[in-house]
Design a protein around this motif. Sequence first.
Motif, PDB file in Angstrom:
ATOM      1  N   GLY A  63       2.069   1.653  -3.420  1.00  0.00           N
ATOM      2  CA  GLY A  63       0.987   2.180  -4.244  1.00  0.00           C
ATOM      3  C   GLY A  63       0.800   3.678  -4.068  1.00  0.00           C
ATOM      4  N   LEU A  64       0.861   4.142  -2.829  1.00  0.00           N
ATOM      5  CA  LEU A  64       0.759   5.573  -2.569  1.00  0.00           C
ATOM      6  C   LEU A  64       1.928   6.313  -3.219  1.00  0.00           C
ATOM      7  CD1 LEU A  64      -0.669   7.900  -1.111  1.00  0.00           C
ATOM      8  CD2 LEU A  64       0.680   7.358   0.935  1.00  0.00           C
TER       9      LEU A  64
ATOM     10  N   HIS B 276       1.338   6.805  -6.927  1.00  0.00           N
ATOM     11  CA  HIS B 276       0.403   7.895  -7.202  1.00  0.00           C
ATOM     12  C   HIS B 276       1.069   9.254  -6.987  1.00  0.00           C
ATOM     13  CE1 HIS B 276      -3.686   6.094  -7.896  1.00  0.00           C
ATOM     14  NE2 HIS B 276      -2.982   5.019  -7.566  1.00  0.00           N
TER      15      HIS B 276
ATOM     16  N   LYS C 288       0.837  -1.209   0.000  1.00  0.00           N
ATOM     17  CA  LYS C 288       0.000   0.000   0.000  1.00  0.00           C
ATOM     18  C   LYS C 288       0.871   1.258   0.000  1.00  0.00           C
ATOM     19  CE  LYS C 288      -4.108  -1.993   2.154  1.00  0.00           C
ATOM     20  NZ  LYS C 288      -4.975  -2.055   3.364  1.00  0.00           N
TER      21      LYS C 288
ATOM     22  N   GLY D 245      -4.480   1.542  -5.897  1.00  0.00           N
ATOM     23  CA  GLY D 245      -3.872   1.566  -4.568  1.00  0.00           C
ATOM     24  C   GLY D 245      -4.340   0.445  -3.664  1.00  0.00           C
TER      25      GLY D 245
ATOM     26  N   LEU E 175      -0.614  -5.453  -5.586  1.00  0.00           N
ATOM     27  CA  LEU E 175      -1.009  -4.049  -5.596  1.00  0.00           C
ATOM     28  C   LEU E 175      -1.636  -3.721  -6.942  1.00  0.00           C
ATOM     29  CD1 LEU E 175      -0.887  -1.029  -4.591  1.00  0.00           C
ATOM     30  CD2 LEU E 175       1.394  -0.954  -5.671  1.00  0.00           C
TER      31      LEU E 175
END
Length: 300
Positions: A52-53, A56, A49, A266, A262
């Motif tokens: 993933g953040l 972004h 996670k 996200g 993932l």
Amino acid sequence: MRMHRRQAFTLIELLVVIAIIAILIGLLLPAVQKVRAAATRIQCSNNLKQIGLACHQYHDVLKGLPPGYTATANYPSTAPGWGWAAYLLPYVEQDTLFKQIDFTAPVATQPAIRALLKVYLCPADLTPAAPFAVTDGVFGQLCLAAPCSFAATVGSDASEVDDLLGNGVFYRNSRTQFGEITDGLSNTVFVGDRAWVDTNGIWAGAPDGAVTRAGRLNPWQSATGPAPCLVLVHNNWINITTDADGGLDDFSSKHTAGVNLLFGDGSVRFLHSIIANGPERYAFWAMGTRAGGEPMQDLN
């Protein structure tokens, strides 16, 4: 004078007590192991996670995702070879390490690649406590690099990790924008488990001339993969052990019967092992493409 006889366990009573304790331990141990496995899976999910953040945030700043790896030299050379995880360093609280890197220099020449980063390690994986040797095809040492338990996907089975292009999100010199992921971010795999103890991956990138080697628990000890396999996989199998290439370019983990993945939105989902042909495998291919237009099937 009255004598009081001292009470004591007989041998039979002692053996009964020991047997009861052994039974209780036997009943308790699986529960403890299950709790421990759940905890490591959650920690692994949290690491993904965070990745993933970071993806972004990177996209917001640079208007595209990081490349699978950067290669300015002619194909098939991978030089300088910096991988997706190296570019994400400022967004996973590793800005100081990021500033130590000269991204124009070959990845194998930079001491920063030896840094052990918890965010790139799965707690269920059996990773070394120190950098390990990345070698060429004849076992010549190219560099020491820190291990990584995760890999990004180049796409479906139709895309190989060392292809010039991929039908997924991360590949050679990719700069994929969210708008290009027409299959939908929630339907597209970005990064997932690839156990180091199965495939000796690194976070830094793909050193030119390097080969990817099987981890110590991989039954295909003689299997090798190209340099990009150090940081990339494709959506084909999950936890395969019967593939002649050792499953080096496939997702794997030491979780029970599956991997954490993932997705582009996200979210992190646990997918069960895929080791045989069938609808699940073909649906998993579809999850690897960015613009395949395939009908999606929920594999959770």
